[in-house]
Write an enzyme that holds these catalytic residues in place. Structure first.
Site, PDB file in Angstrom:
ATOM      1  N   LYS A 209      -5.271  -9.252  -6.428  1.00  0.00           N
ATOM      2  CA  LYS A 209      -6.501  -9.641  -5.732  1.00  0.00           C
ATOM      3  C   LYS A 209      -7.636  -8.672  -6.082  1.00  0.00           C
ATOM      4  CE  LYS A 209      -6.646  -7.390  -1.400  1.00  0.00           C
ATOM      5  NZ  LYS A 209      -6.658  -7.172  -0.014  1.00  0.00           N
TER       6      LYS A 209
ATOM      7  N   LYS B  27     -11.689  -3.461  -3.208  1.00  0.00           N
ATOM      8  CA  LYS B  27     -12.693  -2.394  -3.254  1.00  0.00           C
ATOM      9  C   LYS B  27     -12.168  -1.186  -4.010  1.00  0.00           C
ATOM     10  CE  LYS B  27     -13.883  -3.344   1.614  1.00  0.00           C
ATOM     11  NZ  LYS B  27     -12.758  -3.522   2.529  1.00  0.00           N
TER      12      LYS B  27
ATOM     13  N   LYS C 186       0.819  -1.209   0.000  1.00  0.00           N
ATOM     14  CA  LYS C 186       0.000   0.000   0.000  1.00  0.00           C
ATOM     15  C   LYS C 186       0.850   1.256   0.000  1.00  0.00           C
ATOM     16  CE  LYS C 186      -4.354  -1.537   1.780  1.00  0.00           C
ATOM     17  NZ  LYS C 186      -5.401  -1.431   2.776  1.00  0.00           N
TER      18      LYS C 186
HETATM   19  P1  TYM Z   1     -10.685  -5.885   4.310  1.00  0.00           P
HETATM   20  O1  TYM Z   1     -11.693  -4.866   4.682  1.00  0.00           O
HETATM   21  O2  TYM Z   1      -9.681  -5.565   3.266  1.00  0.00           O
HETATM   22  O3  TYM Z   1     -11.404  -7.213   3.870  1.00  0.00           O
HETATM   23  C1  TYM Z   1     -12.401  -7.805   4.695  1.00  0.00           C
HETATM   24  C2  TYM Z   1     -12.346  -9.316   4.600  1.00  0.00           C
HETATM   25  O4  TYM Z   1     -12.527  -9.712   3.237  1.00  0.00           O
HETATM   26  C3  TYM Z   1     -11.422 -10.524   2.843  1.00  0.00           C
HETATM   27  N1  TYM Z   1     -11.112 -10.232   1.446  1.00  0.00           N
HETATM   28  C4  TYM Z   1     -10.943 -11.180   0.522  1.00  0.00           C
HETATM   29  N2  TYM Z   1     -11.039 -12.506   0.571  1.00  0.00           N
HETATM   30  C5  TYM Z   1     -10.823 -13.199  -0.579  1.00  0.00           C
HETATM   31  N3  TYM Z   1     -10.527 -12.594  -1.748  1.00  0.00           N
HETATM   32  C6  TYM Z   1     -10.423 -11.247  -1.857  1.00  0.00           C
HETATM   33  N4  TYM Z   1     -10.154 -10.666  -3.016  1.00  0.00           N
HETATM   34  C7  TYM Z   1     -10.639 -10.481  -0.678  1.00  0.00           C
HETATM   35  N5  TYM Z   1     -10.629  -9.137  -0.419  1.00  0.00           N
HETATM   36  C8  TYM Z   1     -10.911  -9.012   0.885  1.00  0.00           C
HETATM   37  C9  TYM Z   1     -10.276 -10.130   3.746  1.00  0.00           C
HETATM   38  O5  TYM Z   1      -9.308 -11.152   3.824  1.00  0.00           O
HETATM   39  C10 TYM Z   1     -10.996  -9.896   5.050  1.00  0.00           C
HETATM   40  O6  TYM Z   1     -11.218 -11.115   5.725  1.00  0.00           O
HETATM   41  N6  TYM Z   1      -7.432  -5.672   8.111  1.00  0.00           N
HETATM   42  C11 TYM Z   1      -8.712  -6.218   7.668  1.00  0.00           C
HETATM   43  C12 TYM Z   1      -9.881  -5.798   8.533  1.00  0.00           C
HETATM   44  C13 TYM Z   1      -9.717  -6.090   9.982  1.00  0.00           C
HETATM   45  C14 TYM Z   1      -9.845  -7.344  10.609  1.00  0.00           C
HETATM   46  C15 TYM Z   1      -9.648  -7.093  11.997  1.00  0.00           C
HETATM   47  C16 TYM Z   1     -10.101  -8.634  10.146  1.00  0.00           C
HETATM   48  C17 TYM Z   1      -9.447  -5.171  10.943  1.00  0.00           C
HETATM   49  N7  TYM Z   1      -9.396  -5.760  12.183  1.00  0.00           N
HETATM   50  C18 TYM Z   1      -9.687  -8.144  12.940  1.00  0.00           C
HETATM   51  C19 TYM Z   1     -10.141  -9.660  11.089  1.00  0.00           C
HETATM   52  C20 TYM Z   1      -9.936  -9.407  12.467  1.00  0.00           C
HETATM   53  C21 TYM Z   1      -8.977  -5.716   6.261  1.00  0.00           C
HETATM   54  O7  TYM Z   1      -8.466  -4.741   5.827  1.00  0.00           O
HETATM   55  O8  TYM Z   1      -9.941  -6.415   5.613  1.00  0.00           O
END
Ligand code: TYM
Length: 339
Positions: free
Chosen positions: A201, A204, A118
Site C-alpha cells: 500500500k 507515509k 509493523k
Molecule cells: P492512517 O493515519 O494510517 O491513515 C489515515 C486514513 O487514510 C487511509 N489510508 C489509505 N486509504 C487508501 N489507500 C492508502 N494507501 C491509504 N493509506 C492510508 C486509512 O485507511 C485511514 O482511513 N489507525 C488509523 C487512524 C485512526 C482512526 C481512528 C481512523 C486512529 N483512530 C478512529 C478512524 C477512526 C490510521 O493509522 O490511519
C-alpha cells in the site's frame, strides 16, 4: 441511560506520522468532505497519540500535526460544520482506552494484521502502545458513539475490533451503551498502492519518495512520479476484468477513477486500448488539477500555525462537550466511584 437508538454520527482520524499522501486523501479525506456535505454530524481528528506508538521527533510531530490539519481544512473540512481537533487535547480518549484495555482480550490484539506487519520479527522490541493501539482507536470512535467510520481498506480490521469491544462491554455490563459502528469503505480509492510495487500500500513512511504522491508535491514531481510508476507492458484492457492480476495497472486506473469521481468502468470506457504513454500524462494532469488547489491552500494555512492551533482548540472544546458525559457514564457503568 440505555441508548438503544444512536443518531448517525461520523468519526475518523489520521496519524500525523509524516506528510499526507494521496492514499490518505482518496481513502479518507475526500469522502469525509462528502459526508460533511451530506449534512451528517462529523468529527475528524488528528490522532497524535496514535503517531507516538512509534518514535516521532517532537518538532517533526508538531509540523506533521499542522500539515494533517491543514490538509483536512484545505480539502474542504469546514470547522464550523465539522468538529476538527487533535486527539491529545481531549484526554477522554486515553481514559476510555484504558477501560477498553481491560475489555479487549490479548488474543484479539494478536490477530491484528497491521500490528504483525509493523512489528515484523521485532515484536519484543516495539512499544506497548503499538500493541494496544486498536484499543485506543476503539476509544476514539466509541467516545462519540460514532455510528459510521469512513476509512481505507487497511483499517477495516480495526473497526471490526471496535465492534467486538463495544459488544463485549455491552454484554459484560448488561447495557446497550456503545453502538455497533459500521466501517464505510466504498469506491475505487480504498486501497491506493505503492507506485513502485503494486503489492504494497502507498504509505507515509515507505522508503522511497518515488513510491507515493505527497499532498504537498508540486506539479512536476507528480508528473515525474506517475511517469516512473511501474506498469506492465500491455495497454489498458477492454474491460475491468482485464485488470485482474495486473496490480500496477489496476492501481493507476483506480486512482484515475477516484480522482475523477468515476469508476473503473468509466475510465476503461475512455481509455480502453490506450498505452501508458497516453494514460500516465492524462493521470498526472488530472492529479495536478485536483491536488494543486489543495496543496496551495495547505501551504497558505501552514504559514500560520497559530491559526491552525486556534481552530483545533475550538474543535477540542466542542469534542469534549460530547466526550466528557460519555466517559462519565462509562465510569458509572463500570462502578468507578465519582465524588
Ligand atoms: P492512517 O493515519 O494510517 O491513515 C489515515 C486514513 O487514510 C487511509 N489510508 C489509505 N486509504 C487508501 N489507500 C492508502 N494507501 C491509504 N493509506 C492510508 C486509512 O485507511 C485511514 O482511513 N489507525 C488509523 C487512524 C485512526 C482512526 C481512528 C481512523 C486512529 N483512530 C478512529 C478512524 C477512526 C490510521 O493509522 O490511519
Amino acid at each position: 441511560m440505555a441508548d438503544t437508538t444512536f443518531t448517525p454520527r461520523v468519526f475518523s482520524g489520521i496519524k500525523p506520522s509524516g506528510g499526507l499522501t494521496l492514499g490518505n486523501y482518496l481513502g479518507a479525506i475526500k469522502r469525509w468532505v462528502a459526508m460533511q456535505e451530506e449534512g451528517t454530524e462529523s468529527i475528524y481528528c488528528v490522532v497524535d497519540l496514535h503517531a507516538i506508538t512509534v518514535w516521532q521527533d517532537p518538532a517533526e510531530l508538531r509540523t506533521a500535526t499542522h500539515e494533517v490539519a491543514a490538509g483536512m481544512l484545505a480539502s474542504g473540512i469546514d470547522p464550523s460544520r465539522s468538529i476538527l481537533f487533535n486527539q491529545s487535547q481531549v484526554p477522554e480518549h486515553a481514559e476510555l482506552a484504558w477501560i477498553f484495555n481491560c475489555v479487549a482480550r490479548v488474543g484479539w490484539m494478536n490477530r491484528m494484521t497491521q500490528f504483525k506487519e509493523k512489528a515484523g520479527s521485532n515484536a519484543e522490541k516495539v512499544s506497548l502502545g503499538l500493541y494496544a493501539y486498536p484499543s485506543l482507536m476503539a476509544a476514539d470512535i466509541l467516545l462519540y458513539h460514532a455510528t459510521h467510520v469512513p476509512v481505507g481498506e487497511d483499517q477495516k480490521q480495526h473497526v471490526e475490533l471496535t465492534r467486538d469491544i463495544a459488544a463485549k462491554f455491552n454484554h459484560d455490563y448488561k447495557v446497550d451503551f456503545f453502538p455497533m459502528t459500521e466501517p464505510v469503505i466504498e469506491g475505487p480509492g480504498m486501497r491506493v498502492m505503492n507506485l513502485r510495487d503494486g503489492s504494497k500500500k502507498m504509505s507515509k513512511s515507505g522508503e522511497s519518495d518515488m513510491e507515493r504522491i505527497n499532498m504537498l508535491d508540486d506539479a512536476d514531481t507528480i508528473a515525474k512520479k506517475f511517469k516512473k510508476a511501474r506498469t506492465d507492458p500491455a495497454p489498458l484492457p477492454e474491460s475491468p476484468d482485464g485488470l485482474k492480476d495486473r496490480p500496477e495497472a489496476k492501481n493507476l486506473v483506480d486512482i484515475y477513477a477516484s480522482l475523477s469521481g468515476g469508476t473503473q468502468e468509466s475510465v476503461i470506457a475512455e481509455y480502453a486500448g490506450a498505452g501508458w504513454g497516453q494514460f500516465k500524462p492524462a493521470l498526472a494532469d488530472l492529479a495536478v488539477e485536483k491536488l494543486a488547489p489543495i496543496s496551495d491552500e495547505m501551504r497558505r494555512l501552514m504559514a500560520d500555525p497559530a491559526e491552525i492551533d486556534r481552530l483545533l482548540g475550538v474543535g477540542r472544546d466542542r469534542a469534549r462537550e460530547i466526550a466528557a458525559p460519555v466517559l462519565e457514564r462509562t465510569y458509572e457503568i463500570v462502578g468507578l466511584v465519582r465524588s
